[in-house]
Design an enzyme around this catalytic site. Sequence first.
Site, PDB file in Angstrom:
ATOM      1  N   ARG A 126       0.826  -1.211   0.000  1.00 26.18           N
ATOM      2  CA  ARG A 126       0.000   0.000   0.000  1.00 26.18           C
ATOM      3  C   ARG A 126       0.857   1.256   0.000  1.00 26.18           C
ATOM      4  O   ARG A 126       0.446   2.291  -0.536  1.00 26.18           O
ATOM      5  CB  ARG A 126      -0.951   0.004   1.193  1.00 26.18           C
ATOM      6  CG  ARG A 126      -2.108  -0.966   1.007  1.00 26.18           C
ATOM      7  CD  ARG A 126      -3.281  -0.618   1.902  1.00 26.18           C
ATOM      8  NE  ARG A 126      -3.772   0.726   1.697  1.00 26.18           N
ATOM      9  CZ  ARG A 126      -4.353   1.446   2.649  1.00 26.18           C
ATOM     10  NH1 ARG A 126      -4.487   0.957   3.853  1.00 26.18           N
ATOM     11  NH2 ARG A 126      -4.787   2.658   2.385  1.00 26.18           N
ATOM     12  N   ARG A 174      -1.302  10.609   7.181  1.00 23.87           N
ATOM     13  CA  ARG A 174       0.065  10.899   6.737  1.00 23.87           C
ATOM     14  C   ARG A 174       0.124  12.128   5.828  1.00 23.87           C
ATOM     15  O   ARG A 174       1.203  12.667   5.573  1.00 23.87           O
ATOM     16  CB  ARG A 174       0.641   9.684   6.032  1.00 23.87           C
ATOM     17  CG  ARG A 174       0.679   8.465   6.942  1.00 23.87           C
ATOM     18  CD  ARG A 174       0.696   7.165   6.173  1.00 23.87           C
ATOM     19  NE  ARG A 174       0.295   6.051   7.017  1.00 23.87           N
ATOM     20  CZ  ARG A 174      -0.972   5.751   7.288  1.00 23.87           C
ATOM     21  NH1 ARG A 174      -1.948   6.441   6.730  1.00 23.87           N
ATOM     22  NH2 ARG A 174      -1.247   4.753   8.102  1.00 23.87           N
ATOM     23  N   LYS A 215      12.561   5.510  13.228  1.00 22.44           N
ATOM     24  CA  LYS A 215      12.467   4.457  12.219  1.00 22.44           C
ATOM     25  C   LYS A 215      12.501   5.013  10.794  1.00 22.44           C
ATOM     26  O   LYS A 215      13.252   4.547   9.937  1.00 22.44           O
ATOM     27  CB  LYS A 215      11.183   3.649  12.461  1.00 22.44           C
ATOM     28  CG  LYS A 215      10.572   2.966  11.272  1.00 22.44           C
ATOM     29  CD  LYS A 215      11.438   1.863  10.716  1.00 22.44           C
ATOM     30  CE  LYS A 215      10.684   1.051   9.660  1.00 22.44           C
ATOM     31  NZ  LYS A 215      10.258   1.864   8.515  1.00 22.44           N
TER      32      LYS A 215
END
Length: 286
Positions: A126, A174, A215
């Site tokens: 995705r 996001r 990350k």
Amino acid sequence: MNEFKISAEDFDLELTMTCGQTFCWHRIEGELYGEGNSKFYTFRNGEPLIVEQQDDKLQVRTNLSEDEVLNALGLNEDLESVFSGFPEDERLEKAREELWGLRIVQDEFFPCLISYLCSPQMRIPRIKEMHNKMAREYGEIREVDGNELLRFPTQEELFEATEEELRELGVGYRAKYIVETLDILQEGFDHSELDSMNYEDAREHMKRLYGVGDKVADCVLLFSKNFHEAYPLDTWALQAVEKHYPEHHSEDYDEASRNLRDYFGENSGYAQEYIFHAARNDIIDV
DNA sequence: CCCCAGGCACCTC
DNA sequence: GAGGTGCATGGG
């Protein structure tokens, strides 16, 4: 475009493109994470780069220099010597046998960053879909040899996108990461400053970008800024560490990261890629 | 309908 | 600084 061959020993193009590290490469005819031919492309400096593996040679079509191609594919690195720098390690050895030829790419900073801004709580296919949607909407579709190649937007092109438009593309919360980060980039964040920093300073610098935590910073540093000591710790990687390297495990990201970099050394990012991919493919169990 | 996915920012304390 | 929470969306 120029056409030439380059030698590509210890290299597996298919594996390198589809192991989940890059969203900036595309398969010509087929889905990146599905079936298709073994011909891939990306863009650098707006120039198409098309690569096809023929045994230990690569057939290349591009106007980029051979050096730029080698750099993009991580081929200017001796894989044998990367591995000889690792401690003796049973799981890494097994991953090496199964995944030999997997290399760490060097994507362009901007598209790499935006892809990984989309990565939180998202499955890899995705993230790739989001990347492609942004390319279609804000980048360019360039026809080369009868193929429609997607060029990801430049910083300036994507800067035109609103948060609402991006949400309509399906990137969810996001969208805010992207627009806020674009503001910071446009205000003068210069990623070339990262090049002269040590790894830990570079990671902190990256975290000034909105939506970039440890990350995501590690992924972008590893896959686009040549920081091969970065060891991205996502949920998979952390599980693998907890199970197989309990002595290096920690709930604290920075501490676990330091432990793993101390253990694997200056190319710990390569160790991460092999272990991560092996774990996800049941080559080693998690 | 519930759960979770390559985390992150933000809020308490 | 450590610990808890909300977050968009789609697929199992």
